[in-house]
Design a protein around this motif. Sequence first.
Motif, PDB file in Angstrom:
ATOM      1  N   LEU A 162      26.986  93.384   2.214  1.00  0.00           N
ATOM      2  CA  LEU A 162      26.368  93.364   3.566  1.00  0.00           C
ATOM      3  C   LEU A 162      27.435  93.780   4.517  1.00  0.00           C
ATOM      4  CD1 LEU A 162      24.885  89.752   3.309  1.00  0.00           C
ATOM      5  CD2 LEU A 162      23.622  91.980   3.425  1.00  0.00           C
ATOM      6  N   VAL A 163      28.447  93.661   4.512  1.00  0.00           N
ATOM      7  CA  VAL A 163      29.582  94.081   5.288  1.00  0.00           C
ATOM      8  C   VAL A 163      29.563  95.647   5.211  1.00  0.00           C
ATOM      9  CG1 VAL A 163      32.340  94.380   5.802  1.00  0.00           C
ATOM     10  CG2 VAL A 163      31.225  92.041   5.307  1.00  0.00           C
ATOM     11  N   GLN A 164      29.450  96.254   3.988  1.00  0.00           N
ATOM     12  CA  GLN A 164      29.578  97.689   3.960  1.00  0.00           C
ATOM     13  C   GLN A 164      28.135  98.143   4.702  1.00  0.00           C
ATOM     14  OE1 GLN A 164      30.130  98.358  -0.135  1.00  0.00           O
ATOM     15  NE2 GLN A 164      31.925  97.193  -0.178  1.00  0.00           N
ATOM     16  N   PHE A 165      27.101  97.552   4.459  1.00  0.00           N
ATOM     17  CA  PHE A 165      25.880  97.805   5.136  1.00  0.00           C
ATOM     18  C   PHE A 165      25.938  97.934   6.749  1.00  0.00           C
ATOM     19  CE2 PHE A 165      23.067  96.014   1.360  1.00  0.00           C
ATOM     20  CZ  PHE A 165      23.357  96.925   0.449  1.00  0.00           C
ATOM     21  N   ALA A 166      26.759  97.059   6.993  1.00  0.00           N
ATOM     22  CA  ALA A 166      27.029  96.944   8.643  1.00  0.00           C
ATOM     23  C   ALA A 166      27.747  98.143   9.082  1.00  0.00           C
ATOM     24  CB  ALA A 166      27.489  95.569   8.974  1.00  0.00           C
ATOM     25  N   ILE A 167      28.849  98.400   8.087  1.00  0.00           N
ATOM     26  CA  ILE A 167      29.799  99.610   8.758  1.00  0.00           C
ATOM     27  C   ILE A 167      28.943 100.969   8.522  1.00  0.00           C
ATOM     28  CG2 ILE A 167      31.722 100.828   7.916  1.00  0.00           C
ATOM     29  CD1 ILE A 167      32.733  98.286   6.642  1.00  0.00           C
ATOM     30  N   MET A 168      28.006 101.299   7.522  1.00  0.00           N
ATOM     31  CA  MET A 168      27.251 102.270   7.404  1.00  0.00           C
ATOM     32  C   MET A 168      26.073 102.391   8.435  1.00  0.00           C
ATOM     33  SD  MET A 168      26.823 102.827   3.044  1.00  0.00           S
ATOM     34  CE  MET A 168      25.907 101.335   2.891  1.00  0.00           C
ATOM     35  N   GLY A 169      25.597 101.085   8.682  1.00  0.00           N
ATOM     36  CA  GLY A 169      24.496 101.231   9.789  1.00  0.00           C
ATOM     37  C   GLY A 169      24.897 101.591  11.225  1.00  0.00           C
ATOM     38  N   GLU A 170      26.214 101.064  11.546  1.00  0.00           N
ATOM     39  CA  GLU A 170      26.771 101.425  12.745  1.00  0.00           C
ATOM     40  C   GLU A 170      27.087 102.795  12.702  1.00  0.00           C
ATOM     41  OE1 GLU A 170      30.749  99.881  15.103  1.00  0.00           O
ATOM     42  OE2 GLU A 170      31.034 100.490  12.862  1.00  0.00           O
ATOM     43  N   ALA A 171      27.697 103.252  11.600  1.00  0.00           N
ATOM     44  CA  ALA A 171      28.356 104.987  11.849  1.00  0.00           C
ATOM     45  C   ALA A 171      26.729 105.584  11.702  1.00  0.00           C
ATOM     46  CB  ALA A 171      29.006 105.020  10.471  1.00  0.00           C
ATOM     47  N   PHE A 172      25.694 105.353  11.130  1.00  0.00           N
ATOM     48  CA  PHE A 172      24.537 106.038  11.136  1.00  0.00           C
ATOM     49  C   PHE A 172      23.867 106.061  12.627  1.00  0.00           C
ATOM     50  CE2 PHE A 172      19.758 105.516  10.873  1.00  0.00           C
ATOM     51  CZ  PHE A 172      19.355 106.673  10.239  1.00  0.00           C
ATOM     52  N   GLU A 192      22.003  80.566  15.121  1.00  0.00           N
ATOM     53  CA  GLU A 192      23.312  79.478  15.083  1.00  0.00           C
ATOM     54  C   GLU A 192      24.173  79.938  14.116  1.00  0.00           C
ATOM     55  OE1 GLU A 192      19.528  78.005  17.018  1.00  0.00           O
ATOM     56  OE2 GLU A 192      20.089  78.573  15.257  1.00  0.00           O
ATOM     57  N   ASP A 193      25.336  79.624  14.363  1.00  0.00           N
ATOM     58  CA  ASP A 193      26.141  80.059  13.265  1.00  0.00           C
ATOM     59  C   ASP A 193      26.167  79.139  11.968  1.00  0.00           C
ATOM     60  OD1 ASP A 193      27.541  81.668  14.887  1.00  0.00           O
ATOM     61  OD2 ASP A 193      29.123  80.485  15.677  1.00  0.00           O
ATOM     62  N   LEU A 194      25.500  78.091  11.892  1.00  0.00           N
ATOM     63  CA  LEU A 194      25.428  77.230  10.868  1.00  0.00           C
ATOM     64  C   LEU A 194      24.349  77.427  10.035  1.00  0.00           C
ATOM     65  CD1 LEU A 194      26.558  73.930  12.218  1.00  0.00           C
ATOM     66  CD2 LEU A 194      27.896  75.372  10.970  1.00  0.00           C
ATOM     67  N   THR A 202      29.699  84.150   5.033  1.00  0.00           N
ATOM     68  CA  THR A 202      30.920  84.689   4.704  1.00  0.00           C
ATOM     69  C   THR A 202      30.979  86.188   5.464  1.00  0.00           C
ATOM     70  OG1 THR A 202      31.000  83.246   2.811  1.00  0.00           O
ATOM     71  CG2 THR A 202      32.337  85.365   3.085  1.00  0.00           C
ATOM     72  N   ALA A 203      29.776  86.764   5.142  1.00  0.00           N
ATOM     73  CA  ALA A 203      29.817  88.226   5.771  1.00  0.00           C
ATOM     74  C   ALA A 203      29.866  88.473   7.344  1.00  0.00           C
ATOM     75  CB  ALA A 203      28.332  88.972   5.416  1.00  0.00           C
ATOM     76  N   ALA A 204      29.336  87.329   7.901  1.00  0.00           N
ATOM     77  CA  ALA A 204      29.613  87.291   9.478  1.00  0.00           C
ATOM     78  C   ALA A 204      30.912  87.092   9.679  1.00  0.00           C
ATOM     79  CB  ALA A 204      28.463  86.332   9.867  1.00  0.00           C
ATOM     80  N   ARG A 205      31.547  85.950   8.996  1.00  0.00           N
ATOM     81  CA  ARG A 205      32.954  85.922   9.044  1.00  0.00           C
ATOM     82  C   ARG A 205      33.815  87.053   9.011  1.00  0.00           C
ATOM     83  NH1 ARG A 205      32.970  81.568   6.443  1.00  0.00           N
ATOM     84  NH2 ARG A 205      33.831  82.367   4.585  1.00  0.00           N
ATOM     85  N   ASP A 211      36.715  93.521  11.253  1.00  0.00           N
ATOM     86  CA  ASP A 211      36.378  94.726  12.106  1.00  0.00           C
ATOM     87  C   ASP A 211      36.380  94.435  13.291  1.00  0.00           C
ATOM     88  OD1 ASP A 211      35.363  97.001  12.420  1.00  0.00           O
ATOM     89  OD2 ASP A 211      33.580  97.053  11.328  1.00  0.00           O
ATOM     90  N   PRO A 212      37.206  94.066  14.108  1.00  0.00           N
ATOM     91  CA  PRO A 212      37.208  93.641  15.624  1.00  0.00           C
ATOM     92  C   PRO A 212      36.772  94.938  16.241  1.00  0.00           C
ATOM     93  CG  PRO A 212      39.506  94.386  14.783  1.00  0.00           C
ATOM     94  CD  PRO A 212      38.852  94.185  13.414  1.00  0.00           C
TER      95      PRO A 212
END
Length: 363
Positions: A162-172, A192-194, A202-205, A211-212
């Motif tokens: 999911l983290v990798q998907f987020a990185i790819m989606g952002e670049a795309f 909500e965070d919970l 975990t992916a959100a964390r 990835d600041p």
Amino acid sequence: MTQAKATAPDLALAVDAMGGDTGPQAVVDGVAHAVKHGLKARFIFFGDKTKLEPLIAGHSNLSGAEIRHADNVVAMTDKPMHVLRRGRDTSMWAAVTAVAEGDAQAVVSGGNTGALMAVSRKQLGMIEGVERPAVTALWPTPRGRCVVLDVGANVEADEDQLVQFAIMGEAFFRALMNVDKPTVGLLNVGAEDLKGHELIRTAARVLREADPDMAFKGFVEGNDISKGTVDVVVTDGFTGNVALKTAEGAARLLGGWMKETLTGTLNAKLGALMMAPGLRKLKDRIDPSSNNGGVFLGVNGVVVKSHGGADARGVASAVNMAASLAARPFREEVASTVKSVMSRRQRIAEASASETTIKAAAV
């Protein structure tokens, strides 16, 4: 196999002309439509030469196109493993080969999704650091469009994926929309965070800590997709595909109701005639053809999957997307960011483990 450098100085696009439900006519017409509206590229069509020659000859703006004959076609019912073993004489295989060998910078196909994914992974390989590919979908919103991924490549995805998907989606999104800092959200059952299961929390964390530089906005819900709350919505392929098909069904239902309402009586027809310009604009905004083209993010090449039943406008949309992405180095950005984020995550995990050990020893 890694992608070879293109030898041609201009943009060349490989087109699987035989893929899709409607045959080569819609594909050729779609490419011609894209050229008519300003796309500048060389085109290499793959498929049955005897069928393609008269279709291409019917469009003067495709006079410079090349045809490369392929004896067979990947059927929609073919299993990916069958295509990998016996599909090397198909138009799909040949079109992807053109990208792998550097003859073209991108490939467009409306054929069997699973087979296209398998052939693309086989011939192009994966971007370094990316475990699995993800399929994108462009979603109309009040702000323009957002991208949702994955919409079908992976039934499940763990936190790292999911983290990798987020990185790819952002670049795309940055490459396609020229947005410097796209906003990103994880699709969840609540904002909500919970909320949600441990994997997505975990992916959100990880995205917050490792990835600041990403404009990560946390969790978003299903209704946030169409609202355009964020530019990039990340989820697993099962959830994403259900959301996509639900939205497509709702759009068709709404379109049917509108047509019924506007043609039901003489007064309604007269009103529709007066509102024609506005109605055409609305149709263009909700028409799936305007947003056709799912990109296989993660493979080491530009592969665009056109909807199998796309008309000429839909094919043109997919071809334009392929051309836009081929000219941008977003894959290099993905590889660099994934490496940096995963390395930072490892350091954070090691520091946390070390701190836990020290505290335990002190006790």
